[in-house]
Motif scaffolding. Structure first.
Motif, mmCIF file in Angstrom:
data_model
loop_
_atom_site.group_PDB
_atom_site.id
_atom_site.type_symbol
_atom_site.label_atom_id
_atom_site.label_comp_id
_atom_site.label_asym_id
_atom_site.label_seq_id
_atom_site.Cartn_x
_atom_site.Cartn_y
_atom_site.Cartn_z
ATOM 1 N N ASN A 8 30.916 2.852 19.915
ATOM 2 C CA ASN A 8 30.691 1.794 20.882
ATOM 3 C C ASN A 8 31.831 0.779 20.980
ATOM 4 O OD1 ASN A 8 29.242 0.543 22.904
ATOM 5 N ND2 ASN A 8 28.110 -0.740 21.484
ATOM 6 N N PRO A 9 32.397 0.262 19.888
ATOM 7 C CA PRO A 9 33.498 -0.700 20.030
ATOM 8 C C PRO A 9 34.729 -0.121 20.721
ATOM 9 C CG PRO A 9 32.590 -0.819 17.834
ATOM 10 C CD PRO A 9 31.982 0.379 18.512
ATOM 11 N N LEU A 10 34.872 1.184 20.766
ATOM 12 C CA LEU A 10 36.027 1.784 21.423
ATOM 13 C C LEU A 10 36.062 1.467 22.908
ATOM 14 C CD1 LEU A 10 36.261 5.319 19.828
ATOM 15 C CD2 LEU A 10 37.644 3.320 19.365
ATOM 16 N N SER A 11 34.912 1.351 23.526
ATOM 17 C CA SER A 11 34.889 1.081 24.959
ATOM 18 C C SER A 11 35.473 -0.298 25.279
ATOM 19 C CB SER A 11 33.475 1.212 25.505
ATOM 20 O OG SER A 11 32.628 0.247 24.915
ATOM 21 N N SER A 12 35.341 -1.232 24.363
ATOM 22 C CA SER A 12 35.858 -2.584 24.599
ATOM 23 C C SER A 12 37.246 -2.815 24.019
ATOM 24 C CB SER A 12 34.907 -3.610 23.992
ATOM 25 O OG SER A 12 33.643 -3.514 24.581
ATOM 26 N N PHE A 13 37.524 -2.247 22.840
ATOM 27 C CA PHE A 13 38.783 -2.517 22.125
ATOM 28 C C PHE A 13 39.405 -1.237 21.563
ATOM 29 C CE2 PHE A 13 35.971 -6.221 21.556
ATOM 30 C CZ PHE A 13 36.723 -7.174 22.232
ATOM 31 N N PRO A 14 39.793 -0.283 22.400
ATOM 32 C CA PRO A 14 40.321 0.977 21.869
ATOM 33 C C PRO A 14 41.641 0.835 21.112
ATOM 34 C CG PRO A 14 40.589 0.899 24.233
ATOM 35 C CD PRO A 14 39.761 -0.294 23.844
ATOM 36 N N GLU A 15 42.437 -0.186 21.437
ATOM 37 C CA GLU A 15 43.732 -0.370 20.753
ATOM 38 C C GLU A 15 43.562 -0.932 19.353
ATOM 39 O OE1 GLU A 15 43.002 -2.176 23.579
ATOM 40 O OE2 GLU A 15 43.939 -0.948 25.116
ATOM 41 N N ARG A 16 42.374 -1.368 19.018
ATOM 42 C CA ARG A 16 42.125 -2.003 17.722
ATOM 43 C C ARG A 16 42.160 -1.016 16.557
ATOM 44 N NH1 ARG A 16 36.967 -5.795 16.968
ATOM 45 N NH2 ARG A 16 36.008 -4.003 16.034
ATOM 46 N N GLY A 17 41.947 0.250 16.832
ATOM 47 C CA GLY A 17 41.948 1.241 15.755
ATOM 48 C C GLY A 17 43.314 1.381 15.107
ATOM 49 N N SER A 18 43.302 1.712 13.836
ATOM 50 C CA SER A 18 44.564 1.903 13.108
ATOM 51 C C SER A 18 45.070 3.320 13.315
ATOM 52 C CB SER A 18 44.341 1.646 11.618
ATOM 53 O OG SER A 18 43.411 2.580 11.094
ATOM 54 N N HIS A 19 46.339 3.528 12.995
ATOM 55 C CA HIS A 19 46.909 4.873 13.045
ATOM 56 C C HIS A 19 46.563 5.574 11.735
ATOM 57 C CE1 HIS A 19 49.210 4.182 16.689
ATOM 58 N NE2 HIS A 19 49.515 2.993 16.197
ATOM 59 N N PRO A 20 46.041 6.806 11.790
ATOM 60 C CA PRO A 20 45.735 7.522 10.546
ATOM 61 C C PRO A 20 46.991 7.655 9.693
ATOM 62 C CG PRO A 20 44.732 8.636 12.406
ATOM 63 C CD PRO A 20 45.639 7.575 12.963
ATOM 64 N N LYS A 21 46.881 7.316 8.418
ATOM 65 C CA LYS A 21 48.050 7.281 7.536
ATOM 66 C C LYS A 21 48.687 8.649 7.333
ATOM 67 C CE LYS A 21 45.199 7.722 3.454
ATOM 68 N NZ LYS A 21 44.573 7.064 2.365
ATOM 69 N N GLU A 22 47.951 9.723 7.587
ATOM 70 C CA GLU A 22 48.482 11.076 7.380
ATOM 71 C C GLU A 22 49.383 11.541 8.514
ATOM 72 O OE1 GLU A 22 44.529 10.623 5.409
ATOM 73 O OE2 GLU A 22 45.229 10.288 7.448
ATOM 74 N N LEU A 23 49.295 10.922 9.680
ATOM 75 C CA LEU A 23 49.975 11.456 10.858
ATOM 76 C C LEU A 23 51.459 11.136 10.985
ATOM 77 C CD1 LEU A 23 47.184 11.222 13.525
ATOM 78 C CD2 LEU A 23 47.833 13.138 12.076
ATOM 79 N N PRO A 24 51.965 9.984 10.593
ATOM 80 C CA PRO A 24 53.411 9.750 10.726
ATOM 81 C C PRO A 24 54.258 10.803 10.002
ATOM 82 C CG PRO A 24 52.302 7.681 10.384
ATOM 83 C CD PRO A 24 51.272 8.773 10.188
ATOM 84 N N ALA A 25 53.781 11.312 8.885
ATOM 85 C CA ALA A 25 54.521 12.356 8.156
ATOM 86 C C ALA A 25 54.630 13.643 8.980
ATOM 87 C CB ALA A 25 53.843 12.653 6.818
ATOM 88 N N LEU A 26 53.708 13.815 9.934
ATOM 89 C CA LEU A 26 53.728 14.987 10.813
ATOM 90 C C LEU A 26 54.441 14.688 12.137
ATOM 91 C CD1 LEU A 26 50.009 16.049 10.289
ATOM 92 C CD2 LEU A 26 52.033 17.086 9.244
#
Length: 73
Positions: A8-26
């Motif tokens: 539900n909070p995604l509909s109002s503030f989708p940019e608020r989520g953090s980047h998964p820590k595993e993904l920058p290495a990929l």
């Protein structure tokens, strides 16, 4: 999970989520996550739409799981 617990909070503030820590290495930076223990929801914001790619138990090997899921997507 009920509708109000994680998505539900995604509909109002989708940019608020953090980047998964595993993904920058990929070399991946366009995905975000929201957590509601022990689950993690990984999503991508495209224009004004939110696409959920994964809801998984965060105690799993997330690096392998995310690599398989996101490279397949």
């Amino acid at each position: 999970m009920t509708h109000g617990q994680g998505a539900n909070p995604l509909s109002s503030f989708p940019e608020r989520g953090s980047h998964p820590k595993e993904l920058p290495a990929l070399g991946i930076r366009e995905y975000r996550q929201t957590c509601f223990k022990p689950y993690r929801m990984v999503y991508r914001l495209v224009e004004k739409r939110v696409y959920v790619y994964l809801i998984a138990d965060g105690r799993r090997d997330m690096q392998s799981l995310l690599a398989r899921r996101l490279f397949r997507a």
